[in-house]
Design a protein around this motif. Structure first.
Motif, PDB file in Angstrom:
ATOM      1  N   VAL A  53      30.648 -29.128 -19.811  1.00 23.63           N
ATOM      2  CA  VAL A  53      29.874 -29.871 -20.809  1.00 23.63           C
ATOM      3  C   VAL A  53      30.841 -30.517 -21.799  1.00 23.63           C
ATOM      4  O   VAL A  53      31.696 -29.830 -22.363  1.00 23.63           O
ATOM      5  CB  VAL A  53      28.893 -28.925 -21.546  1.00 23.63           C
ATOM      6  N   PRO A  54      30.706 -31.813 -22.034  1.00 27.43           N
ATOM      7  CA  PRO A  54      31.592 -32.477 -23.000  1.00 27.43           C
ATOM      8  C   PRO A  54      31.406 -31.903 -24.409  1.00 27.43           C
ATOM      9  O   PRO A  54      30.318 -31.454 -24.773  1.00 27.43           O
ATOM     10  CB  PRO A  54      31.148 -33.940 -22.957  1.00 27.43           C
ATOM     11  N   TYR A  55      32.463 -31.958 -25.200  1.00 23.38           N
ATOM     12  CA  TYR A  55      32.434 -31.388 -26.547  1.00 23.38           C
ATOM     13  C   TYR A  55      31.283 -31.929 -27.378  1.00 23.38           C
ATOM     14  O   TYR A  55      30.577 -31.162 -28.033  1.00 23.38           O
ATOM     15  CB  TYR A  55      33.763 -31.639 -27.278  1.00 23.38           C
ATOM     16  N   LYS A  56      31.089 -33.248 -27.382  1.00 25.78           N
ATOM     17  CA  LYS A  56      30.034 -33.833 -28.228  1.00 25.78           C
ATOM     18  C   LYS A  56      28.655 -33.298 -27.854  1.00 25.78           C
ATOM     19  O   LYS A  56      27.814 -33.055 -28.723  1.00 25.78           O
ATOM     20  CB  LYS A  56      30.055 -35.357 -28.142  1.00 25.78           C
ATOM     21  N   GLU A  57      28.412 -33.095 -26.576  1.00 26.53           N
ATOM     22  CA  GLU A  57      27.126 -32.539 -26.130  1.00 26.53           C
ATOM     23  C   GLU A  57      27.000 -31.074 -26.564  1.00 26.53           C
ATOM     24  O   GLU A  57      25.956 -30.647 -27.048  1.00 26.53           O
ATOM     25  CB  GLU A  57      27.007 -32.664 -24.615  1.00 26.53           C
ATOM     26  N   TRP A  58      28.074 -30.299 -26.382  1.00 22.67           N
ATOM     27  CA  TRP A  58      28.058 -28.898 -26.815  1.00 22.67           C
ATOM     28  C   TRP A  58      27.833 -28.815 -28.327  1.00 22.67           C
ATOM     29  O   TRP A  58      27.029 -28.001 -28.793  1.00 22.67           O
ATOM     30  CB  TRP A  58      29.369 -28.191 -26.454  1.00 22.67           C
ATOM     31  N   ALA A  59      28.530 -29.646 -29.090  1.00 23.56           N
ATOM     32  CA  ALA A  59      28.406 -29.620 -30.547  1.00 23.56           C
ATOM     33  C   ALA A  59      26.968 -29.918 -30.971  1.00 23.56           C
ATOM     34  O   ALA A  59      26.444 -29.278 -31.893  1.00 23.56           O
ATOM     35  CB  ALA A  59      29.376 -30.610 -31.184  1.00 23.56           C
ATOM     36  N   THR A  63      24.691 -27.049 -32.769  1.00 25.99           N
ATOM     37  CA  THR A  63      24.186 -27.375 -34.101  1.00 25.99           C
ATOM     38  C   THR A  63      22.714 -26.990 -34.212  1.00 25.99           C
ATOM     39  O   THR A  63      22.295 -26.404 -35.210  1.00 25.99           O
ATOM     40  CB  THR A  63      24.386 -28.868 -34.410  1.00 25.99           C
ATOM     41  N   GLY A  64      21.945 -27.260 -33.177  1.00 23.82           N
ATOM     42  CA  GLY A  64      20.533 -26.872 -33.170  1.00 23.82           C
ATOM     43  C   GLY A  64      20.347 -25.367 -33.253  1.00 23.82           C
ATOM     44  O   GLY A  64      19.489 -24.870 -33.979  1.00 23.82           O
ATOM     45  N   VAL A  65      21.156 -24.633 -32.522  1.00 21.40           N
ATOM     46  CA  VAL A  65      21.103 -23.160 -32.552  1.00 21.40           C
ATOM     47  C   VAL A  65      21.415 -22.666 -33.961  1.00 21.40           C
ATOM     48  O   VAL A  65      20.737 -21.780 -34.502  1.00 21.40           O
ATOM     49  CB  VAL A  65      22.089 -22.554 -31.525  1.00 21.40           C
ATOM     50  N   MET A  66      22.439 -23.237 -34.564  1.00 24.95           N
ATOM     51  CA  MET A  66      22.858 -22.807 -35.891  1.00 24.95           C
ATOM     52  C   MET A  66      21.819 -23.188 -36.950  1.00 24.95           C
ATOM     53  O   MET A  66      21.566 -22.419 -37.876  1.00 24.95           O
ATOM     54  CB  MET A  66      24.235 -23.378 -36.205  1.00 24.95           C
ATOM     55  N   GLN A  67      21.196 -24.344 -36.815  1.00 25.36           N
ATOM     56  CA  GLN A  67      20.136 -24.750 -37.748  1.00 25.36           C
ATOM     57  C   GLN A  67      18.943 -23.803 -37.640  1.00 25.36           C
ATOM     58  O   GLN A  67      18.380 -23.390 -38.657  1.00 25.36           O
ATOM     59  CB  GLN A  67      19.702 -26.189 -37.474  1.00 25.36           C
ATOM     60  N   ASP A  68      18.568 -23.455 -36.409  1.00 20.90           N
ATOM     61  CA  ASP A  68      17.449 -22.537 -36.201  1.00 20.90           C
ATOM     62  C   ASP A  68      17.732 -21.176 -36.827  1.00 20.90           C
ATOM     63  O   ASP A  68      16.809 -20.497 -37.272  1.00 20.90           O
ATOM     64  CB  ASP A  68      17.151 -22.369 -34.712  1.00 20.90           C
ATOM     65  N   ALA A  69      18.996 -20.790 -36.867  1.00 23.42           N
ATOM     66  CA  ALA A  69      19.385 -19.511 -37.457  1.00 23.42           C
ATOM     67  C   ALA A  69      19.521 -19.600 -38.975  1.00 23.42           C
ATOM     68  O   ALA A  69      19.801 -18.600 -39.636  1.00 23.42           O
ATOM     69  CB  ALA A  69      20.705 -19.027 -36.840  1.00 23.42           C
ATOM     70  N   GLY A  70      19.348 -20.810 -39.520  1.00 17.24           N
ATOM     71  CA  GLY A  70      19.469 -20.999 -40.961  1.00 17.24           C
ATOM     72  C   GLY A  70      20.903 -21.015 -41.444  1.00 17.24           C
ATOM     73  O   GLY A  70      21.192 -20.821 -42.619  1.00 17.24           O
ATOM     74  N   TRP A  71      21.829 -21.270 -40.534  1.00 15.67           N
ATOM     75  CA  TRP A  71      23.242 -21.190 -40.869  1.00 15.67           C
ATOM     76  C   TRP A  71      23.872 -22.556 -41.110  1.00 15.67           C
ATOM     77  O   TRP A  71      24.964 -22.661 -41.614  1.00 15.67           O
ATOM     78  CB  TRP A  71      23.991 -20.468 -39.747  1.00 15.67           C
ATOM     79  N   TRP A  72      23.176 -23.609 -40.764  1.00 17.07           N
ATOM     80  CA  TRP A  72      23.773 -24.941 -40.818  1.00 17.07           C
ATOM     81  C   TRP A  72      23.272 -25.699 -42.034  1.00 17.07           C
ATOM     82  O   TRP A  72      22.106 -25.686 -42.356  1.00 17.07           O
ATOM     83  CB  TRP A  72      23.405 -25.717 -39.554  1.00 17.07           C
TER      84      TRP A  72
END
Length: 83
Positions: A53-59, A63-72
């Motif tokens: 998976v390219p970096y930009k796609e992984w990032a 980011t979505g995972v981190m936002q859902d966790a309230g960390w972003w």
């Protein structure tokens, strides 16, 4: 040889808290102090590398995972030493 997947989780506030050779055996993300979120980041990074998976796609995905966790997001936090 230690692989990314086999590195031990090491939550730290500052990136300098994991020093020199410690990075050979520890996985850390600056300011990420929650073990479950740190594990999610490590697992997603390992999967992205294995799957090519390219970096930009992984990032974007992590980011979505981190936002859902309230960390972003922007927050004023000078670190645990100032609490």
């Amino acid at each position: 040889m230690t692989t990314l997947a086999s590195k031990q989780l090491q939550p730290e506030f500052h990136y300098q808290d994991v020093w020199l050779e410690e990075h050979n055996h520890a996985f850390t993300v600056a300011k990420c102090m929650e073990m479950d979120l740190l594990r999610d980041i490590q697992d997603s990074l390992v999967s992205a590398i294995v799957d090519g998976v390219p970096y930009k796609e992984w990032a974007k995905d992590i980011t979505g995972v981190m936002q859902d966790a309230g960390w972003w997001g922007k927050a004023a936090d000078a670190g645990p030493e100032n609490r």
